[in-house]
Design a protein around this motif. Sequence first.
Motif, PDB file in Angstrom:
ATOM      1  N   UNK A  68       0.831  -1.192   0.000  1.00 49.90           N
ATOM      2  CA  UNK A  68       0.000   0.000   0.000  1.00 49.90           C
ATOM      3  C   UNK A  68       0.877   1.257   0.000  1.00 49.90           C
ATOM      4  N   UNK A  69       0.622   2.115  -0.965  1.00 51.69           N
ATOM      5  CA  UNK A  69       1.394   3.345  -1.098  1.00 51.69           C
ATOM      6  C   UNK A  69       2.562   3.229  -2.064  1.00 51.69           C
ATOM      7  N   UNK A  70       2.959   1.976  -2.416  1.00 53.74           N
ATOM      8  CA  UNK A  70       4.074   1.801  -3.354  1.00 53.74           C
ATOM      9  C   UNK A  70       3.583   1.993  -4.780  1.00 53.74           C
ATOM     10  N   UNK A  71       4.513   2.265  -5.674  1.00 55.36           N
ATOM     11  CA  UNK A  71       4.152   2.390  -7.086  1.00 55.36           C
ATOM     12  C   UNK A  71       4.027   0.996  -7.699  1.00 55.36           C
ATOM     13  N   UNK A  72       3.101   0.852  -8.625  1.00 52.45           N
ATOM     14  CA  UNK A  72       2.833  -0.436  -9.239  1.00 52.45           C
ATOM     15  C   UNK A  72       4.052  -0.985  -9.971  1.00 52.45           C
ATOM     16  N   UNK A  73       4.935  -0.096 -10.442  1.00 51.26           N
ATOM     17  CA  UNK A  73       6.135  -0.553 -11.161  1.00 51.26           C
ATOM     18  C   UNK A  73       7.063  -1.379 -10.273  1.00 51.26           C
ATOM     19  N   UNK A  74       6.825  -1.321  -8.941  1.00 52.94           N
ATOM     20  CA  UNK A  74       7.607  -2.158  -8.025  1.00 52.94           C
ATOM     21  C   UNK A  74       7.430  -3.634  -8.362  1.00 52.94           C
ATOM     22  N   UNK A  79      13.452  -4.273 -16.429  1.00 51.93           N
ATOM     23  CA  UNK A  79      13.620  -4.017 -17.858  1.00 51.93           C
ATOM     24  C   UNK A  79      12.341  -3.497 -18.512  1.00 51.93           C
ATOM     25  N   UNK A  80      11.191  -3.677 -17.846  1.00 47.82           N
ATOM     26  CA  UNK A  80       9.915  -3.283 -18.441  1.00 47.82           C
ATOM     27  C   UNK A  80       9.279  -2.064 -17.767  1.00 47.82           C
ATOM     28  N   UNK A  81       9.943  -1.519 -16.755  1.00 47.54           N
ATOM     29  CA  UNK A  81       9.292  -0.470 -15.969  1.00 47.54           C
ATOM     30  C   UNK A  81       9.035   0.806 -16.759  1.00 47.54           C
ATOM     31  N   UNK A  82       9.984   1.214 -17.588  1.00 47.14           N
ATOM     32  CA  UNK A  82       9.812   2.435 -18.365  1.00 47.14           C
ATOM     33  C   UNK A  82       8.613   2.345 -19.297  1.00 47.14           C
ATOM     34  N   UNK A  83       8.520   1.230 -20.021  1.00 42.09           N
ATOM     35  CA  UNK A  83       7.408   1.041 -20.942  1.00 42.09           C
ATOM     36  C   UNK A  83       6.096   0.910 -20.192  1.00 42.09           C
ATOM     37  N   UNK A  84       6.125   0.234 -19.046  1.00 39.38           N
ATOM     38  CA  UNK A  84       4.903   0.046 -18.267  1.00 39.38           C
ATOM     39  C   UNK A  84       4.346   1.381 -17.798  1.00 39.38           C
ATOM     40  N   UNK A  85       5.220   2.295 -17.364  1.00 38.96           N
ATOM     41  CA  UNK A  85       4.777   3.610 -16.894  1.00 38.96           C
ATOM     42  C   UNK A  85       4.063   4.376 -18.005  1.00 38.96           C
ATOM     43  N   UNK A  89      -0.059   5.425 -18.187  1.00 34.90           N
ATOM     44  CA  UNK A  89      -0.582   6.772 -18.451  1.00 34.90           C
ATOM     45  C   UNK A  89      -1.571   6.746 -19.617  1.00 34.90           C
ATOM     46  N   UNK A  90      -1.224   5.976 -20.673  1.00 38.37           N
ATOM     47  CA  UNK A  90      -2.122   5.890 -21.826  1.00 38.37           C
ATOM     48  C   UNK A  90      -3.441   5.214 -21.447  1.00 38.37           C
ATOM     49  N   UNK A  91      -3.362   4.221 -20.569  1.00 35.54           N
ATOM     50  CA  UNK A  91      -4.569   3.514 -20.158  1.00 35.54           C
ATOM     51  C   UNK A  91      -5.523   4.442 -19.406  1.00 35.54           C
ATOM     52  N   UNK A  92      -4.996   5.268 -18.522  1.00 37.97           N
ATOM     53  CA  UNK A  92      -5.852   6.179 -17.760  1.00 37.97           C
ATOM     54  C   UNK A  92      -6.420   7.290 -18.635  1.00 37.97           C
ATOM     55  N   UNK A  93      -5.749   7.571 -19.750  1.00 38.13           N
ATOM     56  CA  UNK A  93      -6.307   8.547 -20.690  1.00 38.13           C
ATOM     57  C   UNK A  93      -7.531   7.977 -21.398  1.00 38.13           C
ATOM     58  N   UNK A  94      -7.496   6.687 -21.721  1.00 39.24           N
ATOM     59  CA  UNK A  94      -8.617   6.056 -22.415  1.00 39.24           C
ATOM     60  C   UNK A  94      -8.930   4.719 -21.723  1.00 39.24           C
ATOM     61  N   UNK A  95      -9.457   4.787 -20.509  1.00 41.04           N
ATOM     62  CA  UNK A  95      -9.680   3.560 -19.730  1.00 41.04           C
ATOM     63  C   UNK A  95     -10.810   2.706 -20.292  1.00 41.04           C
ATOM     64  N   UNK A  96     -10.581   1.402 -20.268  1.00 38.95           N
ATOM     65  CA  UNK A  96     -11.619   0.453 -20.623  1.00 38.95           C
ATOM     66  C   UNK A  96     -11.213  -0.918 -20.066  1.00 38.95           C
TER      67      UNK A  96
END
Length: 527
Positions: A68-74, A79-85, A89-96
Amino acid sequence: MIDDSNHPPANDARPTDIPVVFHKTEKLLVALLESASQAILVIDRGGRIVLANRRAGEMFGYAGGELTGARIELLVPESSRGAHSRQRDEYFERPKARPMGIGLDLSGRRKDGVEFPVEVSLSTVETEEGIFGIAFVSDISVRKALEGQLVHAQKMEAVGRLAGGVAHDFNNMLTVIAGYNRMILDELSTMDPLRGYAEEILKAADRAASLTNKLLAFSRRQIMQPRVINLNAVILQTENMLRRLIGEDIQLVMSLSADTGNIRSDPNHIEQAIVNLAVNARDAMPLGGRISIETCNTQIDETYVKTHMGVQPGEFVMIAVTDTGHGMDSATRQNIFEPFFTTKQRGKGTGLGLATVYGMVKQSGGDIWVYSEPGQGTTFKLYFPRVSEPVSTGSVEEAERPGHDTGETVMLVEDEAQVRDLEVRMLKQLGYKVLAAANGEEALDVSRGYAGTISLLVTDVVMPHMSGKQVAEALLSRRPELRVLYLSGYTENTIGHHGVLDSSVDFLTKPFTREALARKMREILSR
């Protein structure tokens, strides 16, 4: 934050960072979250975990409220954290609502840094405090492992079918080569300069026959004549041979449990499997070392079955062969049972040793597993279903009988012309009258037109239109006194179940010598 206990937190202990909308249905929410088999994570727009159920902590290796309180990228591989972030952001712009990982290999990262395969489904919930993402995470490590085993088994089955077909045709050719070569040797004196050439041809034919036998063992089309045996007794019979094979610089340690149970298998196949594993272990220890052979009774439970495809729970007997050699990495372990795969230098091995062991164990209804790490040695564990019957009595060796009954009539059915011609010559040399047929229909016609007694049917197993078993059944309905000898390179389930013969079936494996044919026929006809 959800408390780790089975009870919801008291109102006065309610964390302040959980959205108000969740407080109103806290008891229901807690029950839902804590009973879920998936990890459930609620994430705000900034990627902060605002709620995680107990399964999430267990799956990713975190305790209590660490998530709780940690970032999901934890929980994402570095190797995938940059792309995941960016993707978040794109998902929250167009959530579904949508599943993640379709056609992709997604990985999670545990607290200890270990990565594991996951499937993720996403949805959103809109509250007074904004939009929150909900991730449902499943650990699919077991499923991935089973999928890998399935792909490997399918590949082995495909290669096995090819190997079995090649071995069948090749054994027919070897029967002709070795048979006529034997007849040439009969005509050459010991002083004839050509005799040495003929003997070399015979040696090459024997080596080729050994190679096809290994292919049949791998493809589980080798002929088995199983009986109830005690593993300890079989292993002890091979001890002297093993010590000669491995050499004086390697110590052989036997640890055979006194109460080891019985199994139903072909003792010759068990001996061959142990020898192959010992030779493989010896080659992994060029500077010497230790080979340990252990036996014991064991129980295979549902936990083992879930991660080992094709295995049924129950009572088993285990053989473990362990060496102190150089070990294997993961890539090597994944390929060791494939035919012609070898890590040895060119010309130092055929790559069929472990493949034949695999085939023999599977054909006996057992399982084989390997544990190895580079520099840590290797352990092969072979599991065979345990049986309650006592050890079978009687020797498997055929007794020699002087002479043979000349003049008896034998019906020979063989679809390969060259093989048929050779076998006719062999049988006539042995003093039998021969009725030859190229197929089942012709054999039935010959039988109908012959008024005399036919003492023995000698038939190939795998033939077009009518198999050897079908020919035998048709002739026995007309001549119930007829005895039957089957000849073949492999059975393809035509006279046995997965190559396993009933004790009442008489069988001779191609290629065979005239002397072996004579012994087998004398045995059958003198009963």
